[in-house]
Write a protein that holds these residues in place. Structure first.
Motif, PDB file in Angstrom:
ATOM      1  N   ARG A 107      33.971  25.603  13.004  1.00  0.00           N
ATOM      2  CA  ARG A 107      33.400  26.349  14.035  1.00  0.00           C
ATOM      3  C   ARG A 107      34.634  26.969  14.955  1.00  0.00           C
ATOM      4  O   ARG A 107      34.558  28.124  15.516  1.00  0.00           O
ATOM      5  CB  ARG A 107      32.726  25.364  14.791  1.00  0.00           C
ATOM      6  N   GLU A 108      35.757  26.244  14.970  1.00  0.00           N
ATOM      7  CA  GLU A 108      36.890  26.516  15.801  1.00  0.00           C
ATOM      8  C   GLU A 108      37.633  27.447  14.976  1.00  0.00           C
ATOM      9  O   GLU A 108      38.040  28.674  15.652  1.00  0.00           O
ATOM     10  CB  GLU A 108      37.873  25.126  16.006  1.00  0.00           C
ATOM     11  N   SER A 109      37.638  27.574  13.687  1.00  0.00           N
ATOM     12  CA  SER A 109      38.292  28.603  12.786  1.00  0.00           C
ATOM     13  C   SER A 109      37.593  30.148  12.980  1.00  0.00           C
ATOM     14  O   SER A 109      38.117  31.098  13.233  1.00  0.00           O
ATOM     15  CB  SER A 109      38.444  28.301  11.624  1.00  0.00           C
ATOM     16  N   ALA A 110      36.280  29.759  12.962  1.00  0.00           N
ATOM     17  CA  ALA A 110      35.361  31.230  13.363  1.00  0.00           C
ATOM     18  C   ALA A 110      35.609  31.802  14.629  1.00  0.00           C
ATOM     19  O   ALA A 110      35.740  32.876  14.827  1.00  0.00           O
ATOM     20  CB  ALA A 110      33.860  30.721  13.139  1.00  0.00           C
ATOM     21  N   ALA A 111      35.660  30.672  15.787  1.00  0.00           N
ATOM     22  CA  ALA A 111      35.960  31.361  16.996  1.00  0.00           C
ATOM     23  C   ALA A 111      37.261  32.018  17.342  1.00  0.00           C
ATOM     24  O   ALA A 111      37.487  32.812  18.013  1.00  0.00           O
ATOM     25  CB  ALA A 111      35.702  30.002  18.119  1.00  0.00           C
ATOM     26  N   ASN A 112      38.245  31.357  16.492  1.00  0.00           N
ATOM     27  CA  ASN A 112      39.564  31.845  16.637  1.00  0.00           C
ATOM     28  C   ASN A 112      39.492  33.466  16.046  1.00  0.00           C
ATOM     29  O   ASN A 112      40.130  34.246  16.730  1.00  0.00           O
ATOM     30  CB  ASN A 112      40.667  31.149  15.642  1.00  0.00           C
ATOM     31  N   LEU A 113      38.949  33.643  15.034  1.00  0.00           N
ATOM     32  CA  LEU A 113      38.897  34.905  14.321  1.00  0.00           C
ATOM     33  C   LEU A 113      38.155  36.044  15.191  1.00  0.00           C
ATOM     34  O   LEU A 113      38.389  37.021  15.325  1.00  0.00           O
ATOM     35  CB  LEU A 113      38.139  34.784  12.827  1.00  0.00           C
ATOM     36  N   ASP A 114      36.785  35.362  15.496  1.00  0.00           N
ATOM     37  CA  ASP A 114      36.440  36.271  16.786  1.00  0.00           C
ATOM     38  C   ASP A 114      37.043  36.730  17.711  1.00  0.00           C
ATOM     39  O   ASP A 114      36.943  38.212  18.355  1.00  0.00           O
ATOM     40  CB  ASP A 114      35.067  35.420  16.850  1.00  0.00           C
ATOM     41  N   ALA A 115      37.792  35.967  18.302  1.00  0.00           N
ATOM     42  CA  ALA A 115      38.644  36.125  19.473  1.00  0.00           C
ATOM     43  C   ALA A 115      39.649  37.219  19.090  1.00  0.00           C
ATOM     44  O   ALA A 115      39.889  37.852  20.027  1.00  0.00           O
ATOM     45  CB  ALA A 115      39.179  34.850  20.087  1.00  0.00           C
ATOM     46  N   ILE A 116      40.451  37.057  17.979  1.00  0.00           N
ATOM     47  CA  ILE A 116      41.614  37.997  17.654  1.00  0.00           C
ATOM     48  C   ILE A 116      40.734  39.265  17.227  1.00  0.00           C
ATOM     49  O   ILE A 116      41.278  40.383  17.557  1.00  0.00           O
ATOM     50  CB  ILE A 116      42.576  37.512  16.657  1.00  0.00           C
ATOM     51  N   ALA A 117      39.645  39.254  16.695  1.00  0.00           N
ATOM     52  CA  ALA A 117      38.889  40.411  16.506  1.00  0.00           C
ATOM     53  C   ALA A 117      38.609  41.326  17.826  1.00  0.00           C
ATOM     54  O   ALA A 117      38.650  42.579  17.396  1.00  0.00           O
ATOM     55  CB  ALA A 117      37.751  40.200  15.771  1.00  0.00           C
ATOM     56  N   GLU A 118      38.446  40.808  18.629  1.00  0.00           N
ATOM     57  CA  GLU A 118      38.185  41.497  20.031  1.00  0.00           C
ATOM     58  C   GLU A 118      39.419  42.251  20.461  1.00  0.00           C
ATOM     59  O   GLU A 118      39.510  43.400  20.734  1.00  0.00           O
ATOM     60  CB  GLU A 118      37.847  40.576  21.199  1.00  0.00           C
ATOM     61  N   ILE A 119      40.610  41.599  20.086  1.00  0.00           N
ATOM     62  CA  ILE A 119      41.986  42.123  20.496  1.00  0.00           C
ATOM     63  C   ILE A 119      42.243  43.283  19.395  1.00  0.00           C
ATOM     64  O   ILE A 119      42.668  44.633  19.859  1.00  0.00           O
ATOM     65  CB  ILE A 119      43.133  41.197  20.514  1.00  0.00           C
ATOM     66  N   LEU A 120      41.787  43.242  18.117  1.00  0.00           N
ATOM     67  CA  LEU A 120      42.069  44.008  17.019  1.00  0.00           C
ATOM     68  C   LEU A 120      41.407  45.344  17.367  1.00  0.00           C
ATOM     69  O   LEU A 120      41.817  46.361  17.270  1.00  0.00           O
ATOM     70  CB  LEU A 120      41.852  43.484  15.731  1.00  0.00           C
ATOM     71  N   ALA A 121      40.010  45.043  17.716  1.00  0.00           N
ATOM     72  CA  ALA A 121      39.212  46.074  18.012  1.00  0.00           C
ATOM     73  C   ALA A 121      39.746  47.085  19.215  1.00  0.00           C
ATOM     74  O   ALA A 121      39.628  48.276  19.167  1.00  0.00           O
ATOM     75  CB  ALA A 121      37.608  45.694  18.336  1.00  0.00           C
ATOM     76  N   ARG A 122      40.333  46.437  20.243  1.00  0.00           N
ATOM     77  CA  ARG A 122      40.789  47.090  21.220  1.00  0.00           C
ATOM     78  C   ARG A 122      41.911  48.026  20.736  1.00  0.00           C
ATOM     79  O   ARG A 122      42.275  49.140  21.287  1.00  0.00           O
ATOM     80  CB  ARG A 122      41.141  46.344  22.462  1.00  0.00           C
ATOM     81  N   ARG A 123      42.688  47.466  20.016  1.00  0.00           N
ATOM     82  CA  ARG A 123      43.905  48.082  19.486  1.00  0.00           C
ATOM     83  C   ARG A 123      43.572  49.339  18.851  1.00  0.00           C
ATOM     84  O   ARG A 123      44.218  50.297  18.569  1.00  0.00           O
ATOM     85  CB  ARG A 123      44.806  47.131  18.898  1.00  0.00           C
ATOM     86  N   GLN A 124      42.619  49.181  17.652  1.00  0.00           N
ATOM     87  CA  GLN A 124      42.132  50.188  16.876  1.00  0.00           C
ATOM     88  C   GLN A 124      41.536  51.202  17.789  1.00  0.00           C
ATOM     89  O   GLN A 124      42.020  52.663  17.663  1.00  0.00           O
ATOM     90  CB  GLN A 124      40.965  49.675  15.992  1.00  0.00           C
ATOM     91  N   ASP A 125      40.999  51.007  18.968  1.00  0.00           N
ATOM     92  CA  ASP A 125      40.376  52.080  19.834  1.00  0.00           C
ATOM     93  C   ASP A 125      41.393  52.834  20.646  1.00  0.00           C
ATOM     94  O   ASP A 125      41.525  54.184  20.619  1.00  0.00           O
ATOM     95  CB  ASP A 125      39.426  51.319  20.720  1.00  0.00           C
ATOM     96  N   GLU A 126      42.620  51.929  20.814  1.00  0.00           N
ATOM     97  CA  GLU A 126      43.730  52.642  21.524  1.00  0.00           C
ATOM     98  C   GLU A 126      44.447  53.513  20.750  1.00  0.00           C
ATOM     99  O   GLU A 126      45.003  54.532  21.173  1.00  0.00           O
ATOM    100  CB  GLU A 126      44.610  51.542  22.054  1.00  0.00           C
ATOM    101  N   THR A 127      44.488  53.226  19.382  1.00  0.00           N
ATOM    102  CA  THR A 127      45.520  53.905  18.437  1.00  0.00           C
ATOM    103  C   THR A 127      44.871  54.757  17.446  1.00  0.00           C
ATOM    104  O   THR A 127      45.781  55.661  16.884  1.00  0.00           O
ATOM    105  CB  THR A 127      46.517  52.909  17.776  1.00  0.00           C
TER     106      THR A 127
END
Length: 437
Positions: free
Chosen positions: A113-133
């Motif tokens: 559960r914690e591993s999944a939460a970690n991936l979900d959290a960083i995915a939000e950051i990656l999504a923002r970076r993708q949108d910006e770049t």
């Protein structure tokens, strides 16, 4: 975005073949048209998150030599720093894509559960970076080989609980890949094999692997993931024998489990070498079988029998590989991922930039050569001529099932057939290939 290791680097630009600037492209002009498409559209270049931002220079005989600010730290803050550096390098290189394993982008947690939460959290950051770049995700994959739970495989593990854990991990990683707009999803069975038959039931393990892949394909359709599911063949290392040995072996596996229309291949140059093949052999085989998907462009060392994952530098080899890609009509949703790492003594951020600039330029120059081979047509014409007899009425009858073995034998006897050997013209063809590069 905060300052990173690559903040001091200006974007690498095309300066032409005459340039002696080591941080400029001499061949990669992304807008140059080759066979009706731009170089960028043909190559679809991607940076490998794992080798570029996770690999630390360690080997079986020595401690890490490459130090980055996020290394040795777990958690979301370290993952964010790593993501900032990654997208800053993408800015410098101007690449359109990247690829990752789940454990590359963020550390594993204490529980699933914690591993999944970690991936979900960083995915939000990656999504923002993708949108910006504007940088996109070529493919995602789950690391099902590093943790000790996978020491006897993931899908092929003798413990069904490990199978279930791996299946849940892939389900979540595929969800994240879809969320990030990933254009493919890769399954690399790093430990789907065995070290000794004394403790291995091959038939059972293959059935497990077939069911695992079927589960992934079924789920892909349920969630509407439009990308391709890819398998990456590898013959050995870390296990002595891996089931996904090469392109032909994987095709046989896919046929057995009715998945040949659902799954394609992500082929790697270094893995082809370890299987005793050339890269172009694996590409041509996959294309002939209709399962060519994407490529990991790197190289091995002919003097070393393991996966050295070096950046490509052989023009002729890469040109021939891309020739067979172009002959097959391209890679579709696939691309060219630099699954390559710095050498143990290359410890500076600048070394990573140099490595990618060289790899990108090599692929661009190889694309020009491959395009010239297609446009010139001499290689294709020679091949057609060699098999021309099969296009005639008798050749078509033989291949089309219009002759029985008895009829064939009777015809050979009646005509007193005595075929004469014809030259394969290998030396001429090798000289012709060299003329393009």
């Amino acid at each position: 975005m905060t300052e990173t290791l690559f903040s001091g680097f200006a974007p690498v630009v095309y300066e032409g073949p005459q340039s002696r600037n080591p941080l400029a492209f001499r061949w990669y002009d992304r807008t140059r048209i080759v066979l009706g498409k731009t170089m960028e559209e043909h190559l679809r270049l991607a940076v490998a998150y794992w080798h570029s931002f996770v690999m630390n220079g360690t080997d079986p005989f020595g401690a890490p030599t490459i130090q980055r600010p996020w290394m040795g730290r777990d958690g979301l803050e370290a993952a964010r720093e790593k993501a900032d550096a990654a997208f800053d390098l993408f800015r410098v290189l101007g690449v359109p894509y990247y690829c990752f394993h789940d454990r590359d982008v963020v550390s594993e947690g204490a529980t699933f559960r914690e591993s999944a939460a970690n991936l979900d959290a960083i995915a939000e950051i990656l999504a923002r970076r993708q949108d910006e770049t504007g940088v996109r995700l070529l493919w995602g994959t789950a690391n099902l080989f590093s943790h000790p739970r996978y020491m006897a495989g993931a899908a092929t593990n003798p413990d069904p609980e490990v199978f279930a854990y791996a299946a849940a991990t892939v389900k979540h990683c595929l969800d994240v890949t879809k969320r990030l707009g990933g254009e493919n999803y890769v399954l690399w069975g790093g430990r789907e094999g065995y070290d000794t038959l004394l403790n291995t039931d091959i038939g059972r393990e293959l059935d497990q692997m077939g069911r695992f892949l079927s589960l992934v394909v079924e789920y892909k359709h349920r969630i509407g993931f439009a990308g391709a599911i890819l398998i990456e063949p590898k013959p050995k290392e870390p296990t002595k024998h891996q089931y996904d040995f090469d392109a032909a072996t994987v095709y046989g596996f896919l046929k057995r489990y009715g998945l040949e229309g659902e799954v394609k291949l992500n082929l790697e140059a270094n893995h082809a070498q370890l299987a005793g093949h050339s890269f172009e052999h694996e590409i041509a085989t996959a294309a002939a079988l209709g399962i060519l998907g994407s490529l990991d462009v790197n190289r091995g060392d002919a003097l070393l029998g393991w996966d050295t994952d070096q950046f490509p530098n052989a023009l002729g080899d890469t040109a021939l590989a891309l020739y067979y890609v172009l002959k097959a009509g391209g890679l579709g949703s696939g691309g060219l991922n630099f699954d390559a790492k710095l050498r143990r003594q290359s410890i500076d951020p600048e070394d990573l930039v140099h490595a990618h600039v060289g790899g990108i330029d090599l692929c661009a120059r190889a694309l020009l050569a491959a395009g010239a081979m297609i446009e010139d047509g001499r290689l294709a014409a020679d091949l057609r001529q060699r098999y021309a007899g099969w296009d005639g009425p008798e050749g078509r009858a033989l291949l089309g099932g219009e002759r029985t073995l008895e009829q064939i034998a009777a015809d050979v006897t009646a005509r007193d057939l005595d075929p004469k050997p014809r030259s394969g013209r290998q030396e001429y063809l090798e000289n012709l290939l060299s003329s393009y590069t």
